[in-house]
Design a protein around this motif. Structure first.
Motif, PDB file in Angstrom:
ATOM      1  N   ILE A   1       0.876  -1.393  -0.100  1.00 41.56           N
ATOM      2  CA  ILE A   1      -0.033  -0.031  -0.043  1.00 41.56           C
ATOM      3  C   ILE A   1       0.907   1.222  -0.033  1.00 41.56           C
ATOM      4  O   ILE A   1       0.302   2.324  -0.269  1.00 41.56           O
ATOM      5  CB  ILE A   1      -0.866   0.039   1.210  1.00 41.56           C
ATOM      6  N   TRP A   2       2.063   1.158   0.171  1.00 44.39           N
ATOM      7  CA  TRP A   2       2.858   2.496   0.407  1.00 44.39           C
ATOM      8  C   TRP A   2       3.462   2.785  -0.774  1.00 44.39           C
ATOM      9  O   TRP A   2       4.071   3.765  -0.966  1.00 44.39           O
ATOM     10  CB  TRP A   2       4.064   2.255   1.482  1.00 44.39           C
TER      11      TRP A   2
ATOM     12  N   GLN B   1      -5.680   1.114  -5.366  1.00 45.46           N
ATOM     13  CA  GLN B   1      -5.124   1.369  -3.952  1.00 45.46           C
ATOM     14  C   GLN B   1      -5.808   2.624  -3.361  1.00 45.46           C
ATOM     15  O   GLN B   1      -5.957   2.908  -2.277  1.00 45.46           O
ATOM     16  CB  GLN B   1      -3.663   1.399  -4.094  1.00 45.46           C
ATOM     17  N   TYR B   2      -5.625   3.613  -4.337  1.00 44.75           N
ATOM     18  CA  TYR B   2      -6.352   5.171  -3.866  1.00 44.75           C
ATOM     19  C   TYR B   2      -7.758   4.697  -3.281  1.00 44.75           C
ATOM     20  O   TYR B   2      -8.200   5.337  -2.370  1.00 44.75           O
ATOM     21  CB  TYR B   2      -6.330   6.006  -5.218  1.00 44.75           C
TER      22      TYR B   2
ATOM     23  N   LEU C   1      -7.973   3.206  -0.040  1.00 45.39           N
ATOM     24  CA  LEU C   1      -7.419   4.261   0.946  1.00 45.39           C
ATOM     25  C   LEU C   1      -8.748   5.186   1.193  1.00 45.39           C
ATOM     26  O   LEU C   1      -9.209   5.507   2.506  1.00 45.39           O
ATOM     27  CB  LEU C   1      -6.270   5.156   0.473  1.00 45.39           C
TER      28      LEU C   1
ATOM     29  N   HIS D   1     -11.582   3.374   3.061  1.00 45.08           N
ATOM     30  CA  HIS D   1     -10.976   2.821   4.511  1.00 45.08           C
ATOM     31  C   HIS D   1     -11.281   4.224   5.390  1.00 45.08           C
ATOM     32  O   HIS D   1     -11.659   4.014   6.513  1.00 45.08           O
ATOM     33  CB  HIS D   1      -9.469   2.338   4.535  1.00 45.08           C
ATOM     34  N   ASP D   2     -10.860   5.343   4.977  1.00 49.65           N
ATOM     35  CA  ASP D   2     -11.139   6.555   5.563  1.00 49.65           C
ATOM     36  C   ASP D   2     -12.296   6.949   5.754  1.00 49.65           C
ATOM     37  O   ASP D   2     -12.881   7.258   6.855  1.00 49.65           O
ATOM     38  CB  ASP D   2     -10.230   7.649   4.684  1.00 49.65           C
TER      39      ASP D   2
ATOM     40  N   ARG E   1      -8.787   4.790  11.636  1.00 46.55           N
ATOM     41  CA  ARG E   1      -8.157   5.323  10.449  1.00 46.55           C
ATOM     42  C   ARG E   1      -6.575   5.164  10.616  1.00 46.55           C
ATOM     43  O   ARG E   1      -5.844   5.137  11.729  1.00 46.55           O
ATOM     44  CB  ARG E   1      -8.160   6.828  10.569  1.00 46.55           C
ATOM     45  N   LEU E   2      -6.025   4.498   9.564  1.00 47.50           N
ATOM     46  CA  LEU E   2      -4.665   4.254   9.415  1.00 47.50           C
ATOM     47  C   LEU E   2      -3.697   5.673   9.751  1.00 47.50           C
ATOM     48  O   LEU E   2      -3.551   6.566   8.982  1.00 47.50           O
ATOM     49  CB  LEU E   2      -4.324   3.647   8.053  1.00 47.50           C
TER      50      LEU E   2
ATOM     51  N   SER F   1       0.098   7.294  11.161  1.00 47.31           N
ATOM     52  CA  SER F   1       1.539   6.999  10.896  1.00 47.31           C
ATOM     53  C   SER F   1       2.210   5.861  11.732  1.00 47.31           C
ATOM     54  O   SER F   1       3.052   5.078  11.263  1.00 47.31           O
ATOM     55  CB  SER F   1       2.135   8.320  11.284  1.00 47.31           C
TER      56      SER F   1
ATOM     57  N   SER G   1       1.032   2.780  10.445  1.00 44.71           N
ATOM     58  CA  SER G   1       1.503   2.563   9.053  1.00 44.71           C
ATOM     59  C   SER G   1       2.965   2.063   9.123  1.00 44.71           C
ATOM     60  O   SER G   1       3.409   0.982   8.331  1.00 44.71           O
ATOM     61  CB  SER G   1       1.634   3.918   8.313  1.00 44.71           C
ATOM     62  N   VAL G   2       3.936   2.663   9.969  1.00 48.99           N
ATOM     63  CA  VAL G   2       5.145   2.238   9.813  1.00 48.99           C
ATOM     64  C   VAL G   2       5.495   1.054  10.464  1.00 48.99           C
ATOM     65  O   VAL G   2       6.025   0.179   9.908  1.00 48.99           O
ATOM     66  CB  VAL G   2       6.089   3.205  11.011  1.00 48.99           C
TER      67      VAL G   2
ATOM     68  N   TRP H   1       4.330  -1.527   7.867  1.00 52.07           N
ATOM     69  CA  TRP H   1       5.314  -1.630   6.726  1.00 52.07           C
ATOM     70  C   TRP H   1       6.242  -2.537   7.152  1.00 52.07           C
ATOM     71  O   TRP H   1       7.001  -3.364   6.216  1.00 52.07           O
ATOM     72  CB  TRP H   1       5.670  -0.218   6.521  1.00 52.07           C
TER      73      TRP H   1
END
Lengths: 145, 515
Positions: free
Chosen positions: B100-101, B477-478, B481, B484-485, B495-496, B498, B501-502, B505
């Protein structure tokens, strides 16, 4: 990367304030030369980061204008790398003016400038997307609309 | 009334737009799950991947599908249109459908897995200088498939599958939706041997892909009138026998269309001629021949020559996340349709090797271009098909070919798909200016809300909305996102951010399964 004008400026300021400044704080003590002091090196390197940010807003306006002549309205990563030279030159001249009388060593300035630029560039082409998963869809904005 | 649970769709069910639990349970067994994705292809994968990474469990999600692997339909269409696994597809290095990144990109991963220093450097050099000193880097189809398989395994894809054919989605009294499907033999989740099952969910996501392929009207007419389905073929359908036949005897093939699909067909035909001994002459018929760059302004001009309009991907790059995306988001109705048309339309990427190959063909006389409007298509002599064309000067030309390949890449109307047709008739869905499903910027299908439930659509069926590149890896993928939001803002999932996400990842980098 396909930046918008706002996204360009935000990304530049964000990365310089984090990666750029962090790297500068780390690297500066190593750049102290025999007759210099850490304080003086910090004065030079932090001024350089600050000027890169301030002048950068102007540069981004120019890049955004040039981007309008690209059909894809993108900004190839090669461009973001090579503009280090004109931007660095402007900052170098400015630093020479600021530190008139005791000019900073050429190697110290350019080593710091180019290493900082490369690091910021590397983060911008990949890792930033991990930290900010929506960044690439919003033209480089850090602050979401 | 007693419940028979036979799985019958009673006339009352068919005629009622919004179903009550009581009405459904009279004949249909009900399975409960919070989120259902219909399709099971790359669109479903993108959405489910993001939701899983954002924290949903496999128990929260079901994917109703007829296929086993998420890339199955994509691969079928790719291989029919002559993109074998070792070929490079038309997709950006960072449009990583399994990640996703978008980092590490396909190019970086290709470099990491390559053997030898030169092979490691080549993809990295390529992305560094694209598109300035070289064409855009693009990944091989094989890399995409194997990484999709890995990601599907990582998120527990198979645990979420309900195998079967979806018949309809209807709103539920009291909120949410019912998805009715016919389970594949032996895979009825209720183990009752029922004909159909109703999946009761709060939210539904529809990603069914192309409703079908379509022929140019004149070719469709010829096929129907003359019952000839072997000499006039569609690039998206299996037509391998054509290439086999071409290698057996000298023949002429006409290619219609000048987009990416046509480019692929031309490569196959000319490769067969240059490398595999086929003695084929290619007639390339253009409806609109591009002689020069398109656009009346220096700030809006697309490269074009030799018949083709060139751009890296099906839209300019900024349509996926830059200034063109923002511009499109601000437009509605015909203005949006018009901009999508001008950014997209028929185009193909510029690739030096393709250019050189066409040039050799032109010189050698086995690749010939014609421009004009088709007047009629009829059987010719010696088992050929004759196309009558009016050229730009108004003259009539007759072109004879042993085969005609329709490589225009036309898609059927969304109403050709049963689920979408039902949605238009009973679900409150409408069409956008391009005739596809009308969606909000969040990809929610307008008019289908069933509080607290929401229905979303992504992929080709949503083309014409606020995002141009819906039918692409990055577009899927957009959409994922945004979905999801939107769900998170409605209280479904978190909500995903940071931190997560890290963390996720890093889990991806180690190829650890998502819990």
């Amino acid at each position: 990367m396909t930046p918008t004008l706002v996204g360009r400026i935000q990304t530049r300021l964000f990365l310089l304030a984090t990666v750029g400044l962090g790297w500068t704080i780390l690297i500066s003590p190593i750049l102290v030369q025999q007759d210099g002091s850490v304080g003086r090196v910090y004065a030079i390197t932090i001024s350089a980061v600050f000027l890169t940010a301030v002048f950068g807003v102007g540069w981004e306006l120019l890049y955004h204008a040039l981007q309008q002549y690209r059909w894809e309205k993108d900004w190839p990563i090669l461009y973001s790398l090579v503009v280090a030279f004109p931007e660095g030159f402007l900052v170098w001249i400015s630093v020479l003016v600021i530190f008139f009388g005791s000019p900073p060593p050429f190697l110290v300035f350019w080593f710091h400038f180019l290493s900082t630029w490369s690091l910021v560039w590397l983060v911008a082409v990949g890792p930033i997307k991990v930290l900010l998963p929506r960044w690439r869809y919003q033209g480089g904005r850090i602050v979401e609309k | 009334m007693t419940a028979d649970r036979s799985g019958e769709l009673t006339p009352q069910l068919i005629e009622t737009g919004t179903w009550s639990d009581e009405l459904v349970s009279r004949t249909l067994p009900i399975v409960d799950v919070p989120f259902v994705s219909i399709g099971g292809g790359l669109g479903s994968l993108a959405a489910v991947d993001l939701l899983r990474i954002a924290g949903l469990r496999t128990d929260d999600i079901r994917v109703v599908t007829t296929i086993d692997r998420p890339h199955q339909t994509y691969r079928l269409l790719a291989e029919n249109s002559q993109i074998p696994v070792e070929e490079r597809i038309r997709s950006d290095a960072s449009s990583t459908i399994d990640n996703i990144w978008g980092f590490p990109s396909y190019a970086t991963r290709e470099a990491m897995s390559a053997k030898g220093l030169a092979n490691k450097i080549a993809p990295l050099r390529h992305v560094l200088v694209e598109p300035v000193l070289d064409d855009y880097y693009t990944p091989t189809a094989g890399q995409v498939y194997s990484s999709v398989d890995a990601e599907a395994n990582r998120i527990g894809w198979n645990k979420m599958l309900l195998k079967g054919v979806v018949r309809m989605v209807r709103r539920r009294v009291g909120g949410g939706y019912f998805t009715v499907y016919t389970p594949k033999a032996g895979q009825d989740p209720t183990h009752g041997g029922t004909k159909r099952v109703a999946v009761r969910s709060r939210h539904v996501h529809i990603a069914v892909g192309y409703p079908g392929v379509r022929f140019l009207p004149d070719l469709q007419k010829y096929r129907k009138t003359h019952k000839d389905f072997s000499r006039v073929v569609n690039a998206y359908e299996n037509h391998d026998y054509v290439y086999e036949e071409l290698r057996r005897r000298p023949s002429t093939v006409m290619v219609r269309g000048s987009g990416i699909v046509a480019s692929r067909i031309l490569v196959r035909l000319l490769d067969d001629r240059e490398k595999r001994g086929a003695n084929t002459t290619v007639i390339h018929l253009f409806r609109n021949y591009v002689r020069e760059p398109q656009g009346d302004r220096a700030t809006f001009r697309r490269d074009g020559r030799n018949g083709f309009a060139y751009q890296g991907f099906n839209y300019p790059k900024a349509a996926w996340g830059g200034q063109l995306k923002e511009q499109l988001e601000s437009l509605d109705g015909d203005a949006r349709k018009d901009l999508i048309g001008r950014l997209g339309g028929t185009n193909t990427p510029h690739r030096r090797a393709w250019d050189d190959q066409l040039e050799r063909g032109r010189h050698g006389g086995w690749y010939r271009q014609f421009e004009g409007q088709v007047q009629s298509v009829a059987p010719g002599q010696d088992q050929t098909v004759q196309t009558t064309v009016a050229d730009r000067a108004g003259r009539t030309i007759q072109l004879e070919a042993n085969f005609i390949v329709d490589a225009t890449g036309l898609e059927s109307d969304i109403s050709e798909h049963r689920v979408l047709a039902d949605l238009l008739d009973y679900g409150g869905a409408g069409r956008n200016p391009l005739g596809r499903l009308d969606v909000e910027p969040s990809f929610e299908v307008r008019g289908t809300r069933s509080e607290p439930g929401r229905m979303y659509a992504s992929g080709s069926i949503a083309l014409g909305g606020y995002y141009a590149g819906v039918d692409s890896f990055l577009g899927l993928q957009y959409a994922a996102l945004r979905i999801h939001d939107d769900l998170a803002s409605a209280g479904f999932g978190t909500r995903l951010g940071s931190m997560r996400s890290v963390k996720e990842w890093w889990r991806w980098m180690r190829q650890q399964p998502v819990p």
